[in-house]
Write an enzyme that holds these catalytic residues in place. Structure first.
Site, PDB file in Angstrom:
ATOM      1  N   ARG A   1       0.811  -1.222   0.000  1.00 58.96           N
ATOM      2  CA  ARG A   1       0.000   0.000   0.000  1.00 58.96           C
ATOM      3  C   ARG A   1       0.844   1.272   0.000  1.00 58.96           C
ATOM      4  NH1 ARG A   1      -5.222  -1.024   3.916  1.00 58.96           N
ATOM      5  NH2 ARG A   1      -5.891  -2.998   3.022  1.00 58.96           N
TER       6      ARG A   1
ATOM      7  N   ASP B   1     -15.796   9.346   9.360  1.00 58.43           N
ATOM      8  CA  ASP B   1     -14.726   8.368   9.135  1.00 58.43           C
ATOM      9  C   ASP B   1     -13.408   9.112   9.341  1.00 58.43           C
ATOM     10  OD1 ASP B   1     -14.779   5.403   7.569  1.00 58.43           O
ATOM     11  OD2 ASP B   1     -12.838   6.434   7.521  1.00 58.43           O
TER      12      ASP B   1
HETATM   13  C1  LIG Z   1     -14.134  -2.030   7.089  1.00 62.18           C
HETATM   14  S1  LIG Z   1     -14.699  -0.383   7.050  1.00 62.18           S
HETATM   15  C2  LIG Z   1     -16.334  -0.581   7.718  1.00 62.18           C
HETATM   16  C3  LIG Z   1     -17.339   0.255   6.963  1.00 62.18           C
HETATM   17  C4  LIG Z   1     -18.770   0.121   7.457  1.00 62.18           C
HETATM   18  N1  LIG Z   1     -18.916   0.508   8.823  1.00 62.18           N
HETATM   19  C5  LIG Z   1     -19.280  -1.288   7.271  1.00 62.18           C
HETATM   20  O1  LIG Z   1     -19.424  -2.026   8.250  1.00 62.18           O
HETATM   21  O2  LIG Z   1     -19.527  -1.687   6.116  1.00 62.18           O
HETATM   22  C6  LIG Z   1     -13.810   0.354   8.422  1.00 62.18           C
HETATM   23  C7  LIG Z   1     -13.790   1.877   8.393  1.00 62.18           C
HETATM   24  O3  LIG Z   1     -13.296   2.362   9.646  1.00 62.18           O
HETATM   25  C8  LIG Z   1     -12.515   3.518   9.399  1.00 62.18           C
HETATM   26  N2  LIG Z   1     -11.621   3.762  10.543  1.00 62.18           N
HETATM   27  C9  LIG Z   1     -10.497   3.093  10.880  1.00 62.18           C
HETATM   28  N3  LIG Z   1      -9.948   3.629  11.966  1.00 62.18           N
HETATM   29  C10 LIG Z   1     -10.738   4.651  12.353  1.00 62.18           C
HETATM   30  C11 LIG Z   1     -10.691   5.598  13.425  1.00 62.18           C
HETATM   31  N4  LIG Z   1      -9.703   5.605  14.320  1.00 62.18           N
HETATM   32  N5  LIG Z   1     -11.670   6.531  13.499  1.00 62.18           N
HETATM   33  C12 LIG Z   1     -12.687   6.542  12.591  1.00 62.18           C
HETATM   34  N6  LIG Z   1     -12.775   5.681  11.556  1.00 62.18           N
HETATM   35  C13 LIG Z   1     -11.806   4.747  11.441  1.00 62.18           C
HETATM   36  C14 LIG Z   1     -11.801   3.197   8.097  1.00 62.18           C
HETATM   37  O4  LIG Z   1     -11.336   4.339   7.438  1.00 62.18           O
HETATM   38  C15 LIG Z   1     -12.879   2.428   7.315  1.00 62.18           C
HETATM   39  O5  LIG Z   1     -13.581   3.269   6.439  1.00 62.18           O
END
Ligand SMILES: C[S@@+](CC[C@H](N)C(=O)[O-])C[C@H]1O[C@@H](n2cnc3c(N)ncnc32)[C@H](O)[C@@H]1O
Length: 287
Positions: free
Chosen positions: A48, A151
């Site tokens: 990445r 996010d």
């Molecule tokens: C796998 S996706 C899940 C998306 C959605 N909630 C779902 O279940 O389909 C995880 C998301 O968490 C976000 N994320 C990771 N660390 C985070 C943080 N510390 N604060 C806020 N968002 C975060 C990532 O950018 C990503 O978009």
């Protein structure tokens, strides 16, 4: 310095990637976002980030780390690269059915809207699914619902605000919903779909890092959708966030978690009330 040894592909790598480089990256993303990268993720991390070294014409990861520490734009791209953003419309459909039931019970005469915080919204499929659920529950394109979608990743927020999805992303959307809530972007045989303005208006997007010491939120929420993000955090971080959720949830509010997330280790804070649905644990009376 020893190069990372986990991969046989090591010698074909364009940039030297040492254990120290990996540990420095791991520490930065953990301290900032709470994301606990396992040692088995070295190849993924290299894959990445190598692109960024190339784009910035750098020759070592050490130079790259120096760059992200002083350049906020590059820092954001670093964080974006290390988050995993997999999502889909109506993912884990049972939550939307439960929510629809709760919304139908929400009194039409209630003086305030039903408030939802979708705190890891990724590219928007989840908050727009919440908005569609609300429209259907109230049989209206302007239901009394407020959705805050946040996010940490700045790029997914741009995509989410745009609200345009290729056909391959529309799997979870029924034909009926497609025609009701989306417009074809390129005419009749379009392969891209944009959410209608009424749906867009129901969702407010903003950047929130769940690890930040304060969240730019006003008021409390009737539901928090925090799905498939806690899996990236260790228990200590999960607990700290759960503790703070208590402060932004309305009484009777619910927390919706992802399919592989369990907060049984924090049962003093949240009690499981259904399939990956939690409510604040009633505090026991002190004697
Ligand atoms: C796998 S996706 C899940 C998306 C959605 N909630 C779902 O279940 O389909 C995880 C998301 O968490 C976000 N994320 C990771 N660390 C985070 C943080 N510390 N604060 C806020 N968002 C975060 C990532 O950018 C990503 O978009």
């Amino acid at each position: 310095m020893r190069p990372v040894s986990a991969s046989n592909k090591l010698h074909t790598r364009e940039f030297v990637f040492t254990i120290e480089d990996y540990e420095n990256i791991r520490r930065r993303i953990y301290d900032f976002a709470g994301i606990a990268l396992a040692s088995s993720k070295q190849d993924m991390v290299y894959g990445r980030l190598a692109k960024r070294l190339r784009e910035r014409r750098l020759s070592t990861f050490r130079e790259y780390l120096e760059l992200i520490d002083r350049a906020p734009g590059d820092w954001d791209i670093f964080v974006n690269a290390l988050t995993t953003n997999l999502t889909s419309f109506f993912r884990e459909a049972h939550h939307f059915e439960l929510l629809a039931r709760r919304l139908r019970q929400w009194l039409p005469s209630s003086s305030r809207p039903f408030r939802i915080w979708c705190c890891a919204a990724s590219t928007g499929e989840e908050p727009y699914s919440l908005a569609m659920t609300a429209c259907e529950a109230f049989a209206s394109l302007s239901p009394p619902v407020e959705i805050i979608a946040s996010d940490i990743n700045t790029q997914v927020l741009i995509d989410a605000r745009e609200g345009v999805y290729g056909s391959e992303r529309m799997n979870g959307v029924s034909e009926g919903r497609l025609h009701k809530f989306f417009q074809a972007v390129d005419g009749e045989h379009s392969s891209r779909w944009k959410v209608i303005p009424q749906l867009h208006q129901l969702v407010r997007f903003c950047r929130i890092n769940l690890l930040d010491s304060s969240w730019p939120l006003h008021g409390r929420f009737d539901a928090i959708f925090c799905r498939n993000v806690m899996i990236y955090f260790d228990r200590e971080t999960q607990r700290a966030i759960l503790q703070r959720f208590l402060g932004v949830l309305e009484e009777g509010g619910e927390l919706y978690a992802g399919h592989s997330e369990s907060f049984l280790h924090a049962s003093d804070l949240f009690t499981n009330v259904g399939k990956t649905v939690y409510r604040p644990t009633p505090t026991r009376r002190k004697k």
